[in-house]
Every structure is written in structure tokens, then in C-alpha cells.
Design a protein around this motif. Structure first.
Motif, mmCIF file in Angstrom:
data_model
loop_
_atom_site.group_PDB
_atom_site.id
_atom_site.type_symbol
_atom_site.label_atom_id
_atom_site.label_comp_id
_atom_site.label_asym_id
_atom_site.label_seq_id
_atom_site.Cartn_x
_atom_site.Cartn_y
_atom_site.Cartn_z
ATOM 1 N N MET A 1 0.851 -1.189 0.000
ATOM 2 C CA MET A 1 0.000 0.000 0.000
ATOM 3 C C MET A 1 0.894 1.248 0.000
ATOM 4 S SD MET A 1 -3.043 1.027 2.685
ATOM 5 C CE MET A 1 -3.966 -0.477 2.304
ATOM 6 N N LYS A 2 0.589 2.184 -0.847
ATOM 7 C CA LYS A 2 1.405 3.395 -0.965
ATOM 8 C C LYS A 2 1.188 4.313 0.232
ATOM 9 C CE LYS A 2 1.413 3.244 -6.020
ATOM 10 N NZ LYS A 2 1.110 3.974 -7.268
ATOM 11 N N THR A 3 2.126 5.278 0.354
ATOM 12 C CA THR A 3 2.087 6.162 1.540
ATOM 13 C C THR A 3 0.799 6.968 1.586
ATOM 14 O OG1 THR A 3 4.500 6.339 1.504
ATOM 15 C CG2 THR A 3 3.284 8.008 2.753
ATOM 16 N N TYR A 4 0.379 7.557 0.438
ATOM 17 C CA TYR A 4 -0.826 8.388 0.462
ATOM 18 C C TYR A 4 -2.062 7.558 0.768
ATOM 19 C CZ TYR A 4 -2.355 6.847 -4.211
ATOM 20 O OH TYR A 4 -2.806 6.128 -5.275
ATOM 21 N N LEU A 6 -1.987 4.897 2.782
ATOM 22 C CA LEU A 6 -1.928 4.695 4.228
ATOM 23 C C LEU A 6 -2.466 5.912 4.981
ATOM 24 C CD1 LEU A 6 1.547 2.958 4.740
ATOM 25 C CD2 LEU A 6 -0.691 1.986 5.269
ATOM 26 N N ILE A 7 -2.122 7.116 4.489
ATOM 27 C CA ILE A 7 -2.597 8.340 5.150
ATOM 28 C C ILE A 7 -4.109 8.445 5.063
ATOM 29 C CG2 ILE A 7 -2.545 10.862 5.060
ATOM 30 C CD1 ILE A 7 0.371 10.671 4.214
ATOM 31 N N GLU A 8 -4.666 8.158 3.880
ATOM 32 C CA GLU A 8 -6.120 8.209 3.708
ATOM 33 C C GLU A 8 -6.805 7.207 4.629
ATOM 34 O OE1 GLU A 8 -6.331 9.630 -0.963
ATOM 35 O OE2 GLU A 8 -6.983 7.637 -0.389
ATOM 36 N N MET A 9 -6.273 5.994 4.674
ATOM 37 C CA MET A 9 -6.884 4.973 5.518
ATOM 38 C C MET A 9 -6.777 5.354 7.003
ATOM 39 S SD MET A 9 -8.080 2.508 3.542
ATOM 40 C CE MET A 9 -8.069 0.969 4.442
ATOM 41 N N PHE A 26 -5.456 -2.235 6.665
ATOM 42 C CA PHE A 26 -4.665 -1.049 7.005
ATOM 43 C C PHE A 26 -3.605 -1.382 8.050
ATOM 44 C CE2 PHE A 26 -3.431 3.070 8.232
ATOM 45 C CZ PHE A 26 -3.551 3.183 9.606
ATOM 46 N N GLU A 27 -3.970 -2.138 9.081
ATOM 47 C CA GLU A 27 -3.010 -2.449 10.144
ATOM 48 C C GLU A 27 -1.859 -3.305 9.627
ATOM 49 O OE1 GLU A 27 -6.200 -2.301 13.884
ATOM 50 O OE2 GLU A 27 -5.393 -4.215 13.163
ATOM 51 N N ARG A 28 -2.156 -4.263 8.718
ATOM 52 C CA ARG A 28 -1.079 -5.075 8.151
ATOM 53 C C ARG A 28 -0.140 -4.218 7.300
ATOM 54 N NH1 ARG A 28 -5.276 -8.858 7.166
ATOM 55 N NH2 ARG A 28 -5.318 -8.193 4.978
ATOM 56 N N ALA A 29 -0.716 -3.337 6.467
ATOM 57 C CA ALA A 29 0.115 -2.480 5.620
ATOM 58 C C ALA A 29 0.922 -1.497 6.461
ATOM 59 C CB ALA A 29 -0.767 -1.728 4.622
ATOM 60 N N PHE A 30 0.314 -1.002 7.536
ATOM 61 C CA PHE A 30 1.030 -0.060 8.402
ATOM 62 C C PHE A 30 2.183 -0.750 9.112
ATOM 63 C CE2 PHE A 30 1.488 3.718 10.853
ATOM 64 C CZ PHE A 30 1.873 3.318 12.122
ATOM 65 N N PRO A 35 9.724 2.641 9.339
ATOM 66 C CA PRO A 35 9.464 3.490 10.519
ATOM 67 C C PRO A 35 9.207 4.951 10.164
ATOM 68 C CG PRO A 35 11.276 1.984 10.956
ATOM 69 C CD PRO A 35 10.959 1.831 9.505
ATOM 70 N N ALA A 36 9.915 5.491 9.177
ATOM 71 C CA ALA A 36 9.696 6.889 8.790
ATOM 72 C C ALA A 36 8.294 7.088 8.233
ATOM 73 C CB ALA A 36 10.743 7.316 7.769
ATOM 74 N N VAL A 37 7.839 6.101 7.430
ATOM 75 C CA VAL A 37 6.487 6.187 6.877
ATOM 76 C C VAL A 37 5.455 6.072 7.989
ATOM 77 C CG1 VAL A 37 4.832 5.102 5.317
ATOM 78 C CG2 VAL A 37 7.238 5.305 4.640
ATOM 79 N N GLN A 38 5.685 5.176 8.945
ATOM 80 C CA GLN A 38 4.760 5.039 10.072
ATOM 81 C C GLN A 38 4.646 6.349 10.855
ATOM 82 O OE1 GLN A 38 6.095 1.729 12.422
ATOM 83 N NE2 GLN A 38 5.436 0.165 10.939
ATOM 84 N N ALA A 39 5.794 6.986 11.088
ATOM 85 C CA ALA A 39 5.775 8.259 11.822
ATOM 86 C C ALA A 39 5.005 9.319 11.060
ATOM 87 C CB ALA A 39 7.209 8.722 12.089
ATOM 88 N N GLN A 40 5.183 9.372 9.726
ATOM 89 C CA GLN A 40 4.460 10.366 8.912
ATOM 90 C C GLN A 40 2.949 10.111 8.957
ATOM 91 O OE1 GLN A 40 5.514 10.335 4.771
ATOM 92 N NE2 GLN A 40 4.179 12.051 4.271
#
Length: 266
Positions: A1-4, A6-9, A26-30, A35-40
């Protein structure tokens, strides 16, 4: 799943709009993201979750999510049909995006918040402006009063119980002017205040003693007017004498504009 995505979800998850299957996805993709993506994602989720003050304090119907998703699906289907209908021969139809850009959604929420803040600020500034205008008007009148008085006993004028005031009455209902004469036995002369007399220069107005028939007996003082609040020092007159303010009339003649009743004897 792409970053945007993940943000939408994450934004939908913050408001409880994900069903069980979508939440698990969502939880599996997150969990699999860096870690940087998770923080964002968490930053964006926290930032938009705190903007619920813009939402009305109501409970959404149980079937609201299903109805919204159904309307979205119908709108996407209609858009896809329109794209196929207008596509040029031999050119594949462009499939419409099924997700809204996170940047666009963030911009829309930011604009809504800015509009609310701007409206509240405008109303507050208007109230403060009206208060300031009223204060300036009061200060201006007081400044004119102080500037026009060369008397060191101005306190007596306003607060001494021995100070007497004679108010003039207009003889013409169309005249908006007002005038009053202030006297005190401790003063060498009196003080005349007048407001809204038509602008005249060159001592066009006269404070005069008149008889019972309205004829001028003698002129006490002459003065002009700028149209605003003004004051002049006037020689003291007898308590039983009738006073009038005389000014320019029709065809250059003088006419009685205002009359004051004689002050009662002590």
C-alpha cells in the motif's frame, strides 16, 4: 500500500469509518511500512483527528457510511461511462481515480478551518471597531470642550453646585442647533456653549437682550460658528433679562433663532 493510501486509511480509521476487513488491511500495511512512513502517517492522523471541533455535535445515522459509499460508487460509475462515451476511436478510456488525493483532502479541511477563523475574527474586529468609534467620539467632544475653555476653574463649570445653566429653545423646528449659557456668582463672566449652528464667519451670530415683543434691546456678544461644538466667553447679564441668539435670516436680514427664558431671581 502506498504512503498516500496509508494516510487516507489512517484518517478514515481516526473517525471510525473503516469496517473490520479494511481495518485489518490497514493495520497489516502499516506494520509492514518503514518506521519513517509510520511516523508520517501517525502525524497526519493526529493532526486531522484534532480538527473534530469543526464538525457538528450530532450522531451519524447507522446507515450513513453505506449510503455515502453507494453514492460514491454511482458517481464513479457515471464518470466512467462518460469517459468511455467521449473517448476517441482507438484510444483506451481513462479510468477515473477511485480515491481522493490526501493533499486535496488536507487542503479542503485547511480552507474550511481558515474560513471559520476568518469569520470569527471579522465579527470580533467589527465589535471592537464600533466600541473604538464610540470612545473616539466621546473623547473628541471632551477635547473640543477643553480646548475651547480658557478658564482655570473648568471643574466649577461641571461640578460646582453654584453653577447655573440656561438652555435656549429654537424658534424654528428646522434648526438643529442647541445652546446653553452657564453662569456662576464667582465668575467674572459667563460661558456660552452652542452646537450645530449653521456655519457662519465674521461674527454673524449675536447674543442679545430682547424685550417681551422680541425686539433687540442690546447686543451682549457677537460670535461665529464652525457647525460643530463651540464655546465663547460672554459678559454676565442680569438674571431677569430675556436672552436670544440672533443670526442671518432670509434676504440678508437678521432673525431670532433661539430664545432663553429669564433666570429666576434668587
Amino acid at each position: 500500500m502506498k504512503t498516500y493510501e496509508l494516510i487516507e486509511m489512517s484518517l478514515l480509521d481516526a473517525y471510525g469509518l473503516l469496517d473490520d476487513q479494511e481495518r485489518e488491511t490497514f493495520e497489516r500495511a502499516f506494520a509492514a511500512a518503514a518506521p519513517a512512513v509510520q511516523a508520517q502517517v501517525r502525524r497526519e492522523q493526529t493532526r486531522f483527528a484534532s480538527m473534530d471541533m469543526l464538525l457538528p455535535d450530532v450522531n451519524a445515522p447507522i446507515d450513513l457510511r453505506a449510503r455515502v459509499l453507494e453514492r460514491v460508487r454511482k458517481a464513479i460509475a457515471a464518470q466512467d461511462q462518460g469517459a468511455v462515451r467521449h473517448a476517441a476511436p482507438g484510444v483506451p478510456a481513462i479510468t477515473g481515480s477511485r480515491r481522493v488525493s490526501a493533499v486535496w483532502r488536507a487542503g479542503a479541511l485547511a480552507c474550511a478551518a481558515a474560513a471559520v477563523v476568518f469569520a470569527v475574527t471579522t465579527i470580533d474586529m467589527r465589535v471592537k471597531y464600533d466600541q473604538l468609534a464610540s470612545a473616539i467620539q466621546n473623547d473628541r467632544l471632551l477635547a473640543e470642550l477643553l480646548a475651547g475653555s480658557d478658564r482655570s476653574d473648568l471643574r466649577d463649570l461641571l461640578f460646582d453646585a453654584k453653577t447655573e445653566r440656561v438652555v435656549f429653545s429654537s424658534t424654528d423646528p428646522a434648526l438643529a442647533g442647541e445652546a446653553s449659557l452657564w453662569t456662576n456668582p464667582d465668575w467674572d463672566d459667563s460661558r456660552l456653549f452652542y452646537l450645530n449652528l449653521p456655519r457662519q464667519t465674521g461674527n454673524a451670530y449675536k447674543l442679545a437682550l430682547i424685550d417681551d415683543a422680541g425686539n433687540i434691546v442690546s447686543v451682549v456678544a457677537e460670535f461665529d460658528s464652525s457647525g460643530g461644538l463651540m464655546t465663547r466667553t460672554i459678559p454676565s447679564t442680569g438674571a431677569a433679562q430675556k436672552l436670544a441668539i440672533v443670526g442671518p435670516g432670509a434676504a440678508g436680514s437678521e432673525t431670532t433663532l433661539m430664545v432663553a427664558k429669564p433666570r429666576p431671581k434668587a
